[in-house]
Design an enzyme around this catalytic site. Structure first.
Site, PDB file in Angstrom:
ATOM      1  N   LYS A 116       0.768  -1.252  -0.067  1.00  0.00           N
ATOM      2  CA  LYS A 116      -0.139  -0.066  -0.128  1.00  0.00           C
ATOM      3  C   LYS A 116       0.887   1.204  -0.194  1.00  0.00           C
ATOM      4  CE  LYS A 116      -3.929  -2.624   2.015  1.00  0.00           C
ATOM      5  NZ  LYS A 116      -3.328  -3.711   2.102  1.00  0.00           N
ATOM      6  N   ASP A 134       6.215   0.645  10.530  1.00  0.00           N
ATOM      7  CA  ASP A 134       5.833  -0.558  11.247  1.00  0.00           C
ATOM      8  C   ASP A 134       6.659  -0.688  12.499  1.00  0.00           C
ATOM      9  OD1 ASP A 134       4.181  -2.960   9.540  1.00  0.00           O
ATOM     10  OD2 ASP A 134       5.500  -3.743  11.105  1.00  0.00           O
ATOM     11  N   ARG A 139       9.586  -6.425   9.848  1.00  0.00           N
ATOM     12  CA  ARG A 139       8.685  -6.282   8.960  1.00  0.00           C
ATOM     13  C   ARG A 139       9.199  -4.807   8.259  1.00  0.00           C
ATOM     14  NH1 ARG A 139       3.737  -8.342   8.166  1.00  0.00           N
ATOM     15  NH2 ARG A 139       2.815  -6.288   7.777  1.00  0.00           N
ATOM     16  N   CYS A 232      -8.547  -7.186   6.578  1.00  0.00           N
ATOM     17  CA  CYS A 232      -8.709  -8.249   5.551  1.00  0.00           C
ATOM     18  C   CYS A 232      -9.650  -9.292   6.268  1.00  0.00           C
ATOM     19  CB  CYS A 232      -7.521  -8.869   5.081  1.00  0.00           C
ATOM     20  SG  CYS A 232      -6.188  -9.323   6.412  1.00  0.00           S
TER      21      CYS A 232
END
Length: 451
Positions: A116, A134, A139, A232
């Site tokens: 994104k 993050d 990550r 999600c």
């Protein structure tokens, strides 16, 4: 695929007559997608050179379903050139709703692995800036690679808690993306491993994390600015429920209607006894559209106060070695926003505030290292350039053995003037090489090499 009984019982209560169609969708394969990186190539131009069979995603101009089980877009040289990003089709939707414009200041609060963030960058067209954060150090490293692969110049990557970020950026951002950690119910078909970690308690835990993140967001947004919240998962507690909680706690926000998204369903306020405007949110169902499950809400800040942030102070002392490299090898000039940290040189995005006290992983575009007697350009600099912006280049066809050898890190036998060369594949930069006596020494990033 064996779905948890508690999950099936919950979905049957929510979907009623649609439940059987929903269940049948799990017998189908998940859909694969790529999003063309318009920072490097237009959609029209990429469709002329693509080796893949592509089908347009109707609500994402740059997005395409990729056909055929044998397609391996992550292995093709065009991937290494950053011409596209491999992304699940539904996951492209939140940024489309966020609709960043050139010049916007945008925060991606839970950004890794970077799909994104890179999509936001393509919308900004090199203008404005992105803070990609993050909280996980591991990550955040994956995020760095994808930001560099995309060729972004205007992105700062942080590894911080949302609370710490919020104390530095007061009334600063035009738009904020909260792609929240969630129970992942919408990804069961794409990644069956997520089923093992799902439980009713995981939904409760995710609700708590989502609200903790959202508590840090309002004071970072300018009056009139927008938040897009996405998950999600199908869980109403994490979706409509979290939005209802947010609107009640922060009445300066309103839920905006999401338009021009054909095939997307409405949110359901009745599932959480919530505000009627929750119907303005959107859901993506796998039995109604070619994609995995998602929820998206757009929230606008109606009022608030403007705040003046302290500007970033650049250190551009002792950078002569870089300026010499720039004169000899580049057709563009960087000077005003150059910032040196020890021996590393960065290009700082315009308008960046003071970042002291934050864990910064990547301070803008990492240009390279100023070493004793020389300058060594970075992989990120190569990816940020176009072929015409470099004076010395060498180009290989994506179908050539030389392209594959370069991507594997091998030295190539070539003739030419001694010095640095921007290596291109199909005329798109992929990395550096150094010409020395009939050989092109390979400077392609070791961690990115084909295995």
């Amino acid at each position: 695929m064996k779905l948890p009984e508690n999950f099936k019982n919950k979905m049957e209560k929510l979907l009623k007559d649609e439940f059987n169609n929903f269940l049948e969708s799990y017998k189908e394969n998940h859909y694969k997608g790529i999003r063309i990186n318009t920072l490097k190539i237009s959609v029209e131009e990429y469709l002329k050179i693509t080796p893949f069979k592509l089908e347009p995603i109707s609500w994402i101009k740059e997005g395409f379903y990729i056909q055929g089980d044998e397609s391996r877009p992550g292995k093709h040289p065009h991937y290494h050139c950053g011409l596209y990003y491999i992304q699940e089709p539904s996951a492209m939707t939140p940024v489309e709703v966020l609709d960043p414009k050139p010049g916007d200041r945008v925060l991606d609060i839970s950004a890794a692995p970077g799909g994104k963030t890179t999509q936001i960058a393509s919308k900004l067209k090199g203008q404005g800036l992105i803070i990609a954060n993050d909280i996980s150090p591991k990550r955040a490293k994956a995020l760095v690679k994808n930001v560099e692969l995309c060729g972004m110049k205007n992105c700062v990557i942080t590894n911080e808690s949302p609370e710490n970020i919020s104390n530095k950026f007061l009334s600063y951002f035009d738009k904020i993306l909260v792609d929240a950690p969630c129970s992942g119910e919408g990804m069961f078909r794409r990644d069956p491993k997520t089923i093992k970690s799902w439980s009713d308690s995981s939904v409760e835990k995710c609700c708590s994390m989502q609200r903790e993140i959202l508590d840090s967001i309002p004071k970072m947004l300018k009056p009139g600015g927008r938040i897009v919240y996405s998950t999600c998962t199908f869980s109403p507690e994490e979706d409509e429920g979290t939005i209802d909680w947010f609107i009640r706690k922060y009445p300066e926000f309103e839920i905006e209607e999401i338009k021009n998204m054909d095939g997307l369903d409405y949110g359901n306020p009745d599932w959480v006894n919530g505000n009627k405007d929750i119907r303005n949110t959107k859901r993506i169902w796998p039995h109604k559209i070619k994609g995995e499950g998602h929820f998206i809400a757009s929230l606008r800040k109606k009022d608030g106060n403007e705040v003046e942030n302290i500007s970033f102070n650049c250190n551009n002392i002792d950078i002569e070695r870089y300026l010499e490299f720039q004169k000899n090898y580049l057709n563009i000039e960087y000077r005003d926003n150059l910032h040196k940290i020890e021996n590393k040189l960065f290009l700082i995005p315009s308008g960046l505030p003071d970042m002291s006290g934050l864990r910064v992983v990547k301070q803008g575009l990492y240009i390279g290292d100023i070493l004793k007697g020389r300058f060594e350009p970075s992989q990120g600099l190569a990816m940020s350039l176009s072929k015409k912006e470099c004076k010395s280049t060498i180009n290989f066809s994506s179908e050539s053995i030389e392209a594959i050898k370069y991507l594997k890190g091998e030295t190539l036998i070539t003739e030419g003037e001694k010095g640095w060369k921007l290596v291109c594949i199909d005329n798109y930069p992929v990395g550096w090489g150094k010409q020395v006596e009939g050989n092109l020494k390979n400077q392609y990033n070791f961690d990115w090499r084909m295995r």
